[in-house]
Design an enzyme around this catalytic site. Structure first.
Site, PDB file in Angstrom:
ATOM      1  N   LYS A  10      58.110  25.694  62.990  1.00 52.28           N
ATOM      2  CA  LYS A  10      59.118  25.919  61.683  1.00 52.28           C
ATOM      3  C   LYS A  10      59.908  24.910  61.462  1.00 52.28           C
ATOM      4  CE  LYS A  10      63.033  27.694  63.480  1.00 52.28           C
ATOM      5  NZ  LYS A  10      64.225  26.898  63.771  1.00 52.28           N
ATOM      6  N   VAL A  96      58.906  21.088  73.007  1.00 55.13           N
ATOM      7  CA  VAL A  96      59.838  22.344  73.653  1.00 55.13           C
ATOM      8  C   VAL A  96      61.306  22.118  73.487  1.00 55.13           C
ATOM      9  CG1 VAL A  96      60.010  23.449  75.986  1.00 55.13           C
ATOM     10  CG2 VAL A  96      57.849  22.712  75.332  1.00 55.13           C
ATOM     11  N   ALA A  98      63.181  22.355  70.736  1.00 52.31           N
ATOM     12  CA  ALA A  98      63.352  21.349  69.946  1.00 52.31           C
ATOM     13  C   ALA A  98      63.853  21.714  68.509  1.00 52.31           C
ATOM     14  CB  ALA A  98      62.009  20.562  69.548  1.00 52.31           C
ATOM     15  N   GLY A  99      64.266  23.098  68.510  1.00 57.43           N
ATOM     16  CA  GLY A  99      64.536  23.755  67.159  1.00 57.43           C
ATOM     17  C   GLY A  99      63.410  23.832  66.280  1.00 57.43           C
ATOM     18  N   ALA A 101      61.092  26.317  66.992  1.00 58.03           N
ATOM     19  CA  ALA A 101      60.416  27.669  67.311  1.00 58.03           C
ATOM     20  C   ALA A 101      59.092  27.635  67.984  1.00 58.03           C
ATOM     21  CB  ALA A 101      60.293  28.553  65.780  1.00 58.03           C
ATOM     22  N   SER A 104      58.371  30.660  69.922  1.00 61.24           N
ATOM     23  CA  SER A 104      58.402  31.973  68.990  1.00 61.24           C
ATOM     24  C   SER A 104      57.204  32.035  68.303  1.00 61.24           C
ATOM     25  CB  SER A 104      59.734  32.010  68.281  1.00 61.24           C
ATOM     26  OG  SER A 104      60.942  31.705  68.824  1.00 61.24           O
ATOM     27  N   SER A 105      56.580  30.759  67.910  1.00 61.86           N
ATOM     28  CA  SER A 105      55.378  30.636  67.173  1.00 61.86           C
ATOM     29  C   SER A 105      54.211  31.180  67.944  1.00 61.86           C
ATOM     30  CB  SER A 105      55.297  29.437  66.624  1.00 61.86           C
ATOM     31  OG  SER A 105      54.274  29.355  65.815  1.00 61.86           O
ATOM     32  N   ASP A 137      63.711  34.660  66.288  1.00 64.01           N
ATOM     33  CA  ASP A 137      62.700  33.683  65.412  1.00 64.01           C
ATOM     34  C   ASP A 137      61.496  34.288  65.265  1.00 64.01           C
ATOM     35  OD1 ASP A 137      64.492  31.979  64.610  1.00 64.01           O
ATOM     36  OD2 ASP A 137      64.099  30.582  65.959  1.00 64.01           O
TER      37      ASP A 137
HETATM   38  O1  C5P Z   1      66.775  36.122  70.232  1.00 65.92           O
HETATM   39  P1  C5P Z   1      66.787  34.697  70.981  1.00 65.92           P
HETATM   40  O2  C5P Z   1      66.374  35.172  72.375  1.00 65.92           O
HETATM   41  O3  C5P Z   1      65.943  33.596  70.392  1.00 65.92           O
HETATM   42  O4  C5P Z   1      68.128  34.050  71.123  1.00 65.92           O
HETATM   43  C1  C5P Z   1      68.630  33.022  71.938  1.00 65.92           C
HETATM   44  C2  C5P Z   1      70.073  33.122  72.166  1.00 65.92           C
HETATM   45  O5  C5P Z   1      70.628  32.372  70.971  1.00 65.92           O
HETATM   46  C3  C5P Z   1      70.875  34.417  72.432  1.00 65.92           C
HETATM   47  O6  C5P Z   1      70.830  34.755  73.691  1.00 65.92           O
HETATM   48  C4  C5P Z   1      72.259  34.083  71.448  1.00 65.92           C
HETATM   49  O7  C5P Z   1      72.961  33.642  72.521  1.00 65.92           O
HETATM   50  C5  C5P Z   1      71.842  33.371  70.639  1.00 65.92           C
HETATM   51  N1  C5P Z   1      71.722  33.873  69.323  1.00 65.92           N
HETATM   52  C6  C5P Z   1      72.504  34.162  68.464  1.00 65.92           C
HETATM   53  N2  C5P Z   1      72.312  34.892  67.247  1.00 65.92           N
HETATM   54  C7  C5P Z   1      71.228  35.130  66.418  1.00 65.92           C
HETATM   55  C8  C5P Z   1      70.129  34.320  67.302  1.00 65.92           C
HETATM   56  C9  C5P Z   1      70.461  34.040  68.559  1.00 65.92           C
HETATM   57  O8  C5P Z   1      73.774  34.293  68.781  1.00 65.92           O
HETATM   58  N3  C5P Z   1      71.120  35.332  65.418  1.00 65.92           N
END
Ligand code: C5P
Length: 291
Positions: A10, A96, A98-99, A101, A104-105, A137
């Site tokens: 994404k 990996v 890289a922003g 996802a 997540s994907s 994500d």
């Molecule tokens: O949910 P995920 O594990 O992908 O998030 C990784 C980190 O990104 C979280 O631990 C949090 O520090 C940050 N995050 C956030 N707000 C979001 C999504 C992610 O602060 N909406």
């Protein structure tokens, strides 16, 4: 019988952070776009109980630390269905950290495949809810296409597709820590925000030019100096004729949007000299995702 599923990367056409929540996460407003760059996730049921995970990148976590394994565990926990023995294999093309996802994907592809195999009547929305327990994500990656993601990323609204175009995606060698970058954000101090409403209207009208003028990622405003390469790549893409260029997610990948293939190809070739990895991509539609 093996089940093979593409897991699309994404891009964030916009990324806005509205505030910090009591649970430590941030409230987001993001316009997300799937692209045709994808990993390939293969799931094979097996007689032996338990789950094995293999990938073609030796440094990726193999056990429960991998988001694909977490997704499988969450699926069976949430549905209460008995977990069969499974092998999951992931062939990586999405860079990996890289922003884009990538992890997540892969997790979302596991969820879609397990739904098809074990719970074909489950509404897609329920699968997205399970995805939200795996990562912020993941719900979007379950759905894909062009979508507005709000809340932590789990409130999704389908949007009209980005008009046909070419996307040059550049991943510099550095990696950015997502939690670290969120930690640098002081939401009240963010001076600029994307014109999300303007982007939604441009998508409604199928106006690629107007849409591209609204690409904006607030993370760029808090990016530490050591990531100056992000801005150099943006400059290089714009110099080579990109209609817009922006960082995606928490970076460090940057993409440039082109209407036509040939200038995009030339820009991609030129950027290869200075950038670790460069991809020439097209948007992927929700219909490209296998249910
Ligand atoms: O949910 P995920 O594990 O992908 O998030 C990784 C980190 O990104 C979280 O631990 C949090 O520090 C940050 N995050 C956030 N707000 C979001 C999504 C992610 O602060 N909406």
């Amino acid at each position: 019988m093996t089940h093979t599923e593409p897991a699309f990367a994404k891009l964030n056409l916009t990324l806005d952070i509205l505030g910090k929540r009591e649970d430590g996460y941030h409230d987001m407003r993001m316009v997300m776009q799937s692209i045709d760059l994808h990993d390939v996730v293969t799931i094979t049921p097996r007689e032996k109980a338990g789950l094995t995970l293999t990938t073609d990148l030796p440094f990726l976590p193999k056990g429960d630390g991998n988001i694909a394994s977490k997704a499988a565990a969450r699926f069976f926990q949430s549905t209460g269905l008995p977990a069969p023995g499974l092998s999951i294999d992931i062939r990586k093309s999405i860079p990996v950290c890289a922003g884009m996802a990538g992890g997540s994907s892969d997790g979302a592809a596991v969820l879609r495949t397990l739904r098809r195999l074990c719970a074909p009547d489950m509404p897609p929305r329920r699968l997205e809810e399970i995805g939200a327990l795996v990562g912020s994500d993941v719900p979007y990656c379950v759905r894909g296409g062009t979508a507005l993601a709000e809340g932590r990323g789990e409130r999704l609204t389908d949007l009209p597709p980005l008009p046909p175009c070419f996307l040059v995606v550049c991943k510099p060698a550095c990696s950015v820590s997502t939690p670290e970058l969120f930690g640098l954000v002081r939401t009240k101090r963010l001076r600029c925000h994307p014109d999300t409403a303007g982007l939604l209207s441009a998508l409604e009208h199928g106006d690629l030019e107007a849409a591209s003028h609204r690409f904006y990622n607030v993370f760029e405003d808090v990016l530490p100096r050591r990531y100056s390469q992000v801005f150099e790549i943006k400059g290089a893409l714009l110099e080579r004729g990109a209609m817009a260029a922006s960082m995606t997610g928490s970076g460090p990948s940057v993409f440039g949007l082109f209407r036509d293939e040939e200038p995009a190809r030339q820009a991609a070739e030129a950027l290869e000299a200075s950038c670790q990895t460069v991809f020439l991509c097209r948007p992927a539609a929700r219909e490209d995702i296998q249910w």
